[in-house]
Design an enzyme around this catalytic site. Structure first.
Site, PDB file in Angstrom:
ATOM      1  N   ILE A  94       6.394 -29.208 -63.416  1.00  0.00           N
ATOM      2  CA  ILE A  94       6.192 -28.027 -62.558  1.00  0.00           C
ATOM      3  C   ILE A  94       4.723 -27.611 -62.568  1.00  0.00           C
ATOM      4  O   ILE A  94       4.379 -26.466 -62.295  1.00  0.00           O
ATOM      5  CB  ILE A  94       7.092 -26.847 -63.005  1.00  0.00           C
ATOM      6  CG1 ILE A  94       6.974 -26.637 -64.522  1.00  0.00           C
ATOM      7  CG2 ILE A  94       8.533 -27.037 -62.609  1.00  0.00           C
ATOM      8  CD1 ILE A  94       7.148 -25.212 -64.904  1.00  0.00           C
TER       9      ILE A  94
ATOM     10  N   LYS B  59      23.058 -25.545 -50.361  1.00  0.00           N
ATOM     11  CA  LYS B  59      22.717 -25.112 -51.716  1.00  0.00           C
ATOM     12  C   LYS B  59      21.206 -24.910 -51.848  1.00  0.00           C
ATOM     13  O   LYS B  59      20.751 -23.895 -52.380  1.00  0.00           O
ATOM     14  CB  LYS B  59      23.187 -26.184 -52.720  1.00  0.00           C
ATOM     15  CG  LYS B  59      22.597 -26.045 -54.092  1.00  0.00           C
ATOM     16  CD  LYS B  59      23.073 -27.140 -55.017  1.00  0.00           C
ATOM     17  CE  LYS B  59      22.239 -28.397 -55.024  1.00  0.00           C
ATOM     18  NZ  LYS B  59      20.913 -28.288 -55.664  1.00  0.00           N
ATOM     19  N   ASN B  60      20.432 -25.864 -51.350  1.00  0.00           N
ATOM     20  CA  ASN B  60      18.983 -25.800 -51.553  1.00  0.00           C
ATOM     21  C   ASN B  60      18.294 -24.739 -50.689  1.00  0.00           C
ATOM     22  O   ASN B  60      17.118 -24.451 -50.891  1.00  0.00           O
ATOM     23  CB  ASN B  60      18.337 -27.169 -51.311  1.00  0.00           C
ATOM     24  CG  ASN B  60      18.618 -28.130 -52.460  1.00  0.00           C
ATOM     25  OD1 ASN B  60      19.227 -27.738 -53.464  1.00  0.00           O
ATOM     26  ND2 ASN B  60      18.184 -29.372 -52.314  1.00  0.00           N
TER      27      ASN B  60
ATOM     28  N   ARG C 264      10.114 -34.656 -63.573  1.00  0.00           N
ATOM     29  CA  ARG C 264      10.073 -33.453 -62.735  1.00  0.00           C
ATOM     30  C   ARG C 264       9.200 -32.332 -63.310  1.00  0.00           C
ATOM     31  O   ARG C 264       9.691 -31.261 -63.691  1.00  0.00           O
ATOM     32  CB  ARG C 264      11.483 -32.962 -62.434  1.00  0.00           C
ATOM     33  CG  ARG C 264      12.280 -34.007 -61.703  1.00  0.00           C
ATOM     34  CD  ARG C 264      13.643 -33.541 -61.303  1.00  0.00           C
ATOM     35  NE  ARG C 264      13.623 -32.739 -60.096  1.00  0.00           N
ATOM     36  CZ  ARG C 264      14.725 -32.296 -59.510  1.00  0.00           C
ATOM     37  NH1 ARG C 264      15.889 -32.561 -60.021  1.00  0.00           N
ATOM     38  NH2 ARG C 264      14.652 -31.592 -58.415  1.00  0.00           N
TER      39      ARG C 264
ATOM     40  N   ARG D 132      28.188 -29.046 -58.974  1.00  0.00           N
ATOM     41  CA  ARG D 132      26.952 -28.279 -58.841  1.00  0.00           C
ATOM     42  C   ARG D 132      26.543 -28.166 -57.369  1.00  0.00           C
ATOM     43  O   ARG D 132      25.836 -27.233 -56.996  1.00  0.00           O
ATOM     44  CB  ARG D 132      25.806 -28.961 -59.593  1.00  0.00           C
ATOM     45  CG  ARG D 132      25.792 -28.699 -61.084  1.00  0.00           C
ATOM     46  CD  ARG D 132      24.508 -29.228 -61.672  1.00  0.00           C
ATOM     47  NE  ARG D 132      23.410 -28.990 -60.755  1.00  0.00           N
ATOM     48  CZ  ARG D 132      22.470 -29.873 -60.425  1.00  0.00           C
ATOM     49  NH1 ARG D 132      22.453 -31.051 -60.955  1.00  0.00           N
ATOM     50  NH2 ARG D 132      21.526 -29.559 -59.558  1.00  0.00           N
TER      51      ARG D 132
ATOM     52  N   CYS E  35      15.108 -34.114 -66.316  1.00  0.00           N
ATOM     53  CA  CYS E  35      16.488 -34.312 -65.894  1.00  0.00           C
ATOM     54  C   CYS E  35      16.700 -35.775 -65.582  1.00  0.00           C
ATOM     55  O   CYS E  35      15.756 -36.566 -65.610  1.00  0.00           O
ATOM     56  CB  CYS E  35      16.858 -33.418 -64.719  1.00  0.00           C
ATOM     57  SG  CYS E  35      16.328 -34.043 -63.154  1.00  0.00           S
TER      58      CYS E  35
ATOM     59  N   ASP F 287      17.512 -37.193 -51.425  1.00  0.00           N
ATOM     60  CA  ASP F 287      18.861 -36.730 -51.772  1.00  0.00           C
ATOM     61  C   ASP F 287      19.959 -37.527 -51.049  1.00  0.00           C
ATOM     62  O   ASP F 287      21.143 -37.298 -51.295  1.00  0.00           O
ATOM     63  CB  ASP F 287      19.015 -35.230 -51.456  1.00  0.00           C
ATOM     64  CG  ASP F 287      18.300 -34.357 -52.476  1.00  0.00           C
ATOM     65  OD1 ASP F 287      17.825 -34.892 -53.491  1.00  0.00           O
ATOM     66  OD2 ASP F 287      18.205 -33.132 -52.254  1.00  0.00           O
TER      67      ASP F 287
HETATM   68  C1  UD1 Z   1      13.794 -30.207 -54.294  1.00  0.00           C
HETATM   69  C2  UD1 Z   1      15.300 -30.220 -54.110  1.00  0.00           C
HETATM   70  C3  UD1 Z   1      15.870 -31.575 -54.513  1.00  0.00           C
HETATM   71  C4  UD1 Z   1      15.163 -32.697 -53.776  1.00  0.00           C
HETATM   72  C5  UD1 Z   1      13.643 -32.572 -53.912  1.00  0.00           C
HETATM   73  C6  UD1 Z   1      12.899 -33.553 -53.029  1.00  0.00           C
HETATM   74  C7  UD1 Z   1      15.903 -27.899 -54.475  1.00  0.00           C
HETATM   75  C8  UD1 Z   1      16.568 -26.899 -55.344  1.00  0.00           C
HETATM   76  N1  UD1 Z   1      15.854 -29.154 -54.930  1.00  0.00           N
HETATM   77  O1  UD1 Z   1      13.531 -30.403 -55.683  1.00  0.00           O
HETATM   78  O2  UD1 Z   1      17.262 -31.574 -54.190  1.00  0.00           O
HETATM   79  O3  UD1 Z   1      15.563 -33.943 -54.302  1.00  0.00           O
HETATM   80  O4  UD1 Z   1      13.208 -31.255 -53.534  1.00  0.00           O
HETATM   81  O5  UD1 Z   1      13.249 -33.415 -51.714  1.00  0.00           O
HETATM   82  O6  UD1 Z   1      15.473 -27.586 -53.380  1.00  0.00           O
HETATM   83  N2  UD1 Z   1       6.129 -32.694 -58.574  1.00  0.00           N
HETATM   84  C9  UD1 Z   1       5.076 -32.683 -59.471  1.00  0.00           C
HETATM   85  N3  UD1 Z   1       4.648 -31.468 -59.938  1.00  0.00           N
HETATM   86  C10 UD1 Z   1       5.231 -30.292 -59.565  1.00  0.00           C
HETATM   87  C11 UD1 Z   1       6.303 -30.329 -58.654  1.00  0.00           C
HETATM   88  C12 UD1 Z   1       6.728 -31.534 -58.183  1.00  0.00           C
HETATM   89  O7  UD1 Z   1       4.521 -33.724 -59.825  1.00  0.00           O
HETATM   90  O8  UD1 Z   1       4.783 -29.231 -60.030  1.00  0.00           O
HETATM   91  C13 UD1 Z   1       6.607 -34.000 -58.062  1.00  0.00           C
HETATM   92  C14 UD1 Z   1       8.050 -34.320 -58.485  1.00  0.00           C
HETATM   93  O9  UD1 Z   1       8.114 -34.906 -59.764  1.00  0.00           O
HETATM   94  C15 UD1 Z   1       8.484 -35.244 -57.369  1.00  0.00           C
HETATM   95  C16 UD1 Z   1       7.776 -34.677 -56.141  1.00  0.00           C
HETATM   96  O10 UD1 Z   1       6.694 -33.904 -56.641  1.00  0.00           O
HETATM   97  O11 UD1 Z   1       7.999 -36.545 -57.613  1.00  0.00           O
HETATM   98  C17 UD1 Z   1       8.649 -33.822 -55.252  1.00  0.00           C
HETATM   99  O12 UD1 Z   1       9.338 -32.887 -56.050  1.00  0.00           O
HETATM  100  P1  UD1 Z   1       9.762 -31.443 -55.500  1.00  0.00           P
HETATM  101  O13 UD1 Z   1       9.664 -31.395 -54.018  1.00  0.00           O
HETATM  102  O14 UD1 Z   1       9.025 -30.405 -56.269  1.00  0.00           O
HETATM  103  O15 UD1 Z   1      11.298 -31.378 -55.925  1.00  0.00           O
HETATM  104  P2  UD1 Z   1      12.085 -30.080 -56.285  1.00  0.00           P
HETATM  105  O16 UD1 Z   1      11.499 -28.939 -55.543  1.00  0.00           O
HETATM  106  O17 UD1 Z   1      12.267 -29.960 -57.753  1.00  0.00           O
END
Ligand code: UD1
Length: 421
Positions: free
Chosen positions: A123, A22-23, A121, A400, A116, A308
């Protein structure tokens, strides 16, 4: 609403096939926005998140057909650049359209994904990187409004934290930017690697694929031409979850269509806990342990132990002889499964980001609530070894990300039924 009813206490046996990741599928689908012609993506898992992404692309103006795990997507005619709340709220990964839309059209609006269950989380790192590439970004009425009228410019980005979708978004943005971009502290997950390889195979020069430093030569808003079908890599988290199903029931099961090189951290942890493996090029067999030992687990970015898989290993740790220590380093609230496992008789003590899990728990069936995708699979695993019947409610979380979970478990001999509330 559907729920799963699971009768605990059965050994598992036999083999199942692992679906596409999925990812990996989600960023590849978002990347079709960068292509001028039809892109064929094979081995797409039939999970709700994939259909949500297809719907989002369609809402933007793309056309697609879907048959037997293969989608043919033509994003050439996208004209709408607004990713609406109604779709984005269903799936955080919709944020993956931000980079490609902005890079191609010089402007877009993407609904903010919101928090969530597993944590806030943010961005911010995605947005900061796009600003470094010349974007002007404002947040208005729940939407990210991004503009770069002359197109994005290549830049050097240093991610403060490793982010998977953040890296993917910026790689896609950099693909159509003007000039060279460098991403330092990039994510190295196999799903990020596949995205980079696909772009590279189709004419975007990317150096450092698989390392934490990526150098991308942008086309200056010229779209990419798809050359051949893309096959989504096997889902390492789905595979890891079934390995835990074999482990928790102490059974021998075989997984087909897997890439065990993506599963090193998971296999090593299971070996540490006493399990043996037969590995071949595209299959894994897990063998029962004579004694299941407790483990110390700390989640981290790839190639470390994946967050995960944290919930599933917590379920497994409940059956070990001796205590386990599980530390969650990535998401501040990824212990939602703990209270549900406790309702089944688990002995788990939480302190900040660390869970101490007592082994040899005598688990009893109960009504439990799925709270997020991976937490839900931990409840299913615990139910496989609980005394009596467990009903796992709100399984839309499982739908999902897991293809036919109950069918695959039934194929392995588990007593699982999908029923309506
Ligand atoms: C992706 C995966 C999810 C997995 C996660 C970590 C997908 C669709 N989802 O989620 O299944 O659990 O990687 O391996 O691929 N962070 C910030 N600011 C940002 C972005 C991230 O502070 O702008 C922090 C997050 O809160 C978290 C860490 O960085 O603590 C890692 O998150 P991230 O790798 O971005 O997770 P996702 O990409 O959302």
């Amino acid at each position: 609403m559907d729920y799963l009813e699971i009768e605990g206490g059965n050994k598992l046996s036999g083999e199942i096939t692992i679906d596409g990741a999925k990812n990996a599928a989600l960023p590849l689908l978002a990347a079709t926005i960068l292509f001028e012609n039809e892109v064929t993506i094979e081995n797409l898992p039939r999970v709700n998140d994939v259909f949500t992404m297809l719907r989002l692309l369609e809402n933007l103006g793309a056309s697609y057909s879907y048959e037997e795990n293969t989608a043919k997507i033509n994003s050439h005619y996208i004209t709408n650049t607004r990713a609406i709340y109604d779709i984005v709220r269903k799936m955080r990964a919709s944020i993956l359209t931000l980079g490609p839309l902005l890079a191609r059209f010089g402007q877009c609006e993407v609904s903010l994904p919101g928090g969530c269950a597993i944590g806030q989380r943010p961005i911010d790192l995605h947005l900061k990187a796009l600003e470094m590439m010349g974007a002007e970004i404002i947040i208005e009425q729940g939407y990210i409004r991004a503009t770069a009228p002359e197109g994005l410019k290549g830049a050097t980005i240093v991610f403060d934290k490793i982010t998977v979708t953040g890296t993917e978004n910026i790689v896609m943005a950099a693909a159509l930017a003007h000039g060279e971009s460098k991403i330092i502290n990039a994510a190295k997950e196999p799903e990020v690697v596949q995205l980079c390889q696909v772009l590279n195979d189709n004419g975007i020069k990317i150096e450092g694929i698989g390392s934490d430093e990526l150098i991308i030569q942008g086309t200056g808003q010229k779209l990419i031409t798809a050359k051949k079908p893309i096959k989504v890599i096997p889902d390492r988290i789905e595979a890891g979850t079934y390995l835990c199903a074999g482990a928790i029931t102490n059974s021998e099961i075989t997984l087909k269509s897997v890439n065990h090189t993506h599963l090193f951290a998971i296999i090593l942890k299971l070996q540490e806990m006493g399990f043996d493996f037969d590995l071949s090029e595209d299959s894994i067999t897990i063998k029962p342990a004579s004694k299941v030992k407790g483990a110390k687990i700390t989640t981290s970015e790839y190639p470390g132990f994946p967050t995960d898989m944290q919930a599933q290993f917590m379920a497994l740790a409940l059956r070990a002889q001796g205590a386990s220590l599980i530390e969650e380093k990535l998401f501040e609230n990824r212990f939602m499964h703990v209270s549900e496992l406790i309702r089944m008789g688990a002995n788990i003590i939480l302190s900040n980001y660390t869970a101490t899990v007592e082994g040899k728990s005598n688990l009893n069936g109960a009504d439990v609530m799925a709270t997020d995708l991976r937490a839900s699979s931990a409840l299913v695993l615990a139910a496989l070894v609980a005394n009596g019947t467990t009903r796992v409610h709100r399984i839309y979380h499982l739908d999902r990300g897991y293809v036919g979970l109950e069918k695959k478990l039934q194929q392995l001999g588990a007593k699982v039924k999908r029923l309506k509330e």
